[in-house]
Design a protein around this motif. Structure first.
Motif, short mmCIF file in Angstrom:
data_model
loop_
_atom_site.label_atom_id
_atom_site.label_comp_id
_atom_site.label_asym_id
_atom_site.label_seq_id
_atom_site.Cartn_x
_atom_site.Cartn_y
_atom_site.Cartn_z
N ALA A 187 0.84 -1.20 0.00
CA ALA A 187 0.00 0.00 0.00
C ALA A 187 0.87 1.25 0.00
O ALA A 187 0.63 2.21 -0.74
CB ALA A 187 -0.91 -0.02 1.22
N GLN A 188 1.91 1.22 0.82
CA GLN A 188 2.82 2.36 0.96
C GLN A 188 3.54 2.66 -0.35
O GLN A 188 3.71 3.80 -0.74
CB GLN A 188 3.83 1.92 2.03
CG GLN A 188 4.77 2.89 2.58
CD GLN A 188 5.47 2.24 3.79
OE1 GLN A 188 5.03 2.38 4.92
NE2 GLN A 188 6.54 1.51 3.56
N ALA A 189 3.94 1.60 -1.04
CA ALA A 189 4.72 1.78 -2.27
C ALA A 189 3.83 1.87 -3.51
O ALA A 189 4.33 2.16 -4.61
CB ALA A 189 5.69 0.59 -2.42
N GLY A 190 2.55 1.60 -3.36
CA GLY A 190 1.67 1.58 -4.54
C GLY A 190 1.97 0.40 -5.44
O GLY A 190 1.76 0.47 -6.66
N ASP A 191 2.44 -0.69 -4.86
CA ASP A 191 2.77 -1.89 -5.64
C ASP A 191 1.77 -3.01 -5.36
O ASP A 191 0.89 -2.87 -4.51
CB ASP A 191 4.19 -2.35 -5.31
CG ASP A 191 5.25 -1.46 -5.94
OD1 ASP A 191 5.06 -1.07 -7.11
OD2 ASP A 191 6.24 -1.14 -5.26
N ALA A 192 1.97 -4.12 -6.07
CA ALA A 192 1.00 -5.22 -5.96
C ALA A 192 1.28 -6.09 -4.73
O ALA A 192 2.43 -6.20 -4.27
CB ALA A 192 1.06 -6.06 -7.22
N LEU A 193 0.21 -6.70 -4.23
CA LEU A 193 0.32 -7.65 -3.11
C LEU A 193 0.02 -9.05 -3.64
O LEU A 193 -1.02 -9.25 -4.28
CB LEU A 193 -0.69 -7.26 -2.03
CG LEU A 193 -0.77 -8.19 -0.82
CD1 LEU A 193 0.53 -8.15 -0.02
CD2 LEU A 193 -1.94 -7.78 0.07
N GLY A 194 0.89 -9.98 -3.41
CA GLY A 194 0.68 -11.34 -3.89
C GLY A 194 0.22 -12.26 -2.78
O GLY A 194 0.02 -11.85 -1.63
N ALA A 195 0.04 -13.52 -3.13
CA ALA A 195 -0.38 -14.51 -2.12
C ALA A 195 0.20 -15.88 -2.47
O ALA A 195 0.46 -16.19 -3.64
CB ALA A 195 -1.90 -14.58 -2.07
N LEU A 196 0.39 -16.65 -1.44
CA LEU A 196 0.91 -18.02 -1.58
C LEU A 196 -0.09 -18.99 -0.98
O LEU A 196 -0.80 -18.64 -0.05
CB LEU A 196 2.16 -18.19 -0.71
CG LEU A 196 3.49 -17.66 -1.12
CD1 LEU A 196 4.46 -17.92 0.03
CD2 LEU A 196 3.98 -18.38 -2.36
N GLU A 197 -0.11 -20.19 -1.49
CA GLU A 197 -0.81 -21.26 -0.77
C GLU A 197 0.26 -22.16 -0.19
O GLU A 197 1.18 -22.58 -0.91
CB GLU A 197 -1.69 -22.03 -1.76
CG GLU A 197 -2.48 -23.13 -1.10
CD GLU A 197 -3.25 -23.97 -2.12
OE1 GLU A 197 -3.43 -23.51 -3.28
OE2 GLU A 197 -3.61 -25.09 -1.76
N THR A 198 0.17 -22.41 1.10
CA THR A 198 1.13 -23.34 1.72
C THR A 198 0.37 -24.30 2.62
O THR A 198 -0.66 -23.94 3.18
CB THR A 198 2.17 -22.61 2.61
OG1 THR A 198 1.49 -21.92 3.63
CG2 THR A 198 3.02 -21.64 1.83
N ARG A 199 0.85 -25.49 2.71
CA ARG A 199 0.28 -26.46 3.67
C ARG A 199 1.29 -27.56 3.91
O ARG A 199 2.36 -27.58 3.28
CB ARG A 199 -1.04 -27.03 3.13
CG ARG A 199 -0.94 -27.84 1.87
CD ARG A 199 -2.33 -28.25 1.37
NE ARG A 199 -2.26 -28.85 0.05
CZ ARG A 199 -2.01 -30.13 -0.20
NH1 ARG A 199 -1.76 -30.97 0.81
NH2 ARG A 199 -1.96 -30.60 -1.43
#
Ligand code: R5P
Length: 293
Positions: free
Chosen positions: A20-32
């Motif tokens: 949010a601060q950098a105006g960049d994208a946020l990703g996600a991982l699936e882990t288990r």
């Protein structure tokens, strides 16, 4: 957007703030975990052509380390332009010498593993003892940020009439800088470490500061013994309860509860997510890593 902040489990809040601060994208991982406890990792974003910053503080690193390496390797295989590590707390920096025959110098081995998997590293106040900078053990560009000004500003804004107290002679320069910015006097204790969970603390004469509120500061609270023993000594001498500030709140076992019973307030930065977090280091962390160490 060409930069993607990708949080390992438990690092979502920091990654969200950075994105949010950098105006960049946020990703996600699936882990288990598979039934046999091996780990499964899946990237949920298209990382092709992206600068991928994996966010993973490395407190208690052993259970998460392989997943972290798999995430980095997978991002690279899937075409990431660069793969960097944002580790607000960097583990395994203490064992930098072979004290007994046959001991692993884990700071060197850990740095080598990180350097193989990542293109660069950003961290906050790594706990270096005998090393001058990270460049001595990491072969990738590193950027080290410092939380001292944030601690000083918190003290200035929250504590009336403070006396800043550092843990040992080695911390004197750092403690003096924090105290100066906070507009407070400072002293440092004498510490003798007898074992992993055992320290003896002597506090120098502080008669002239009796009316002041003690503020213990340290770069790391690990077993918590340094702060606990200092707070005990202050209580024995009739001083007011101290504020206790740490950059890295590891607080093993029941040490946080023990310290809280002796302190006015225990405060830490969010380098390691913890109940005591009150100071955000996010403003220090975004942007590319640079050589410097
Ligand atoms: C000393 O080198 C550090 O500044 C800390 O005082 C120390 O690592 C704290 O460790 P513990 O919480 O285990 O006493």
């Amino acid at each position: 957007m060409t930069r993607l902040y990708l949080p390992m489990p438990g690092n979502e809040t920091m990654a969200e703030t950075l994105a949010a601060q950098a105006g960049d994208a946020l990703g996600a991982l699936e882990t288990r975990r598979f039934p046999d406890e091996e780990c499964y990792v899946r990237l949920l974003n298209d990382v092709s052509g992206m600068d991928v910053d994996i966010v993973c503080t490395l407190a208690r690193p052993d259970p998460q380390f392989l997943s972290l390496i798999y995430a980095a390797e997978t991002a690279r295989e899937l075409g990431a332009k660069s793969v960097s590590l944002i580790a607000p707390y960097l583990a395994y920096m203490r064992q930098d010498k072979r004290f007994k025959q046959g001991e692993a110098i884990s700071s060197v081995h850990f740095a080598r593993l990180i350097s193989q998997a990542f293109d660069s590293l950003v961290t906050v106040d790594p706990h270096l003892h005998r090393r001058r900078d990270l460049g001595e053990i990491f072969s990738i560009p590193t950027r080290v940020e410092h939380a001292a000004p944030l601690l000083a500003d918190w003290i200035r804004d929250n504590v009336a009439n403070p006396l800043v107290i550092g843990p040992d002679a080695e911390s004197e320069q750092w403690v003096a800088a924090v105290a100066k910015r906070a507009g407070a006097p400072h002293i440092v204790s004498n510490k003798t470490r007898l074992g992993d969970r055992s320290v003896v603390i002597e506090i120098p004469d502080f008669a002239q500061w009796r009316d002041r509120r003690p503020v213990l500061i340290d770069d790391i609270a690990s077993s918590g013994r340094t702060m606990i023993e200092t707070a005990r000594k202050l209580a024995e001498s009739g001083m007011q309860k101290p504020y206790c500030l740490a950059v890295h709140a590891l607080f093993a076992e029941s040490s946080f509860a023990e310290l809280s019973s002796l302190a006015e307030q225990v405060v830490s930065t969010d380098c390691v997510p913890h109940a005591s977090n009150a100071i955000s280091v996010a403003p220090l962390l975004w942007g590319p890593a640079q050589d410097g160490g």
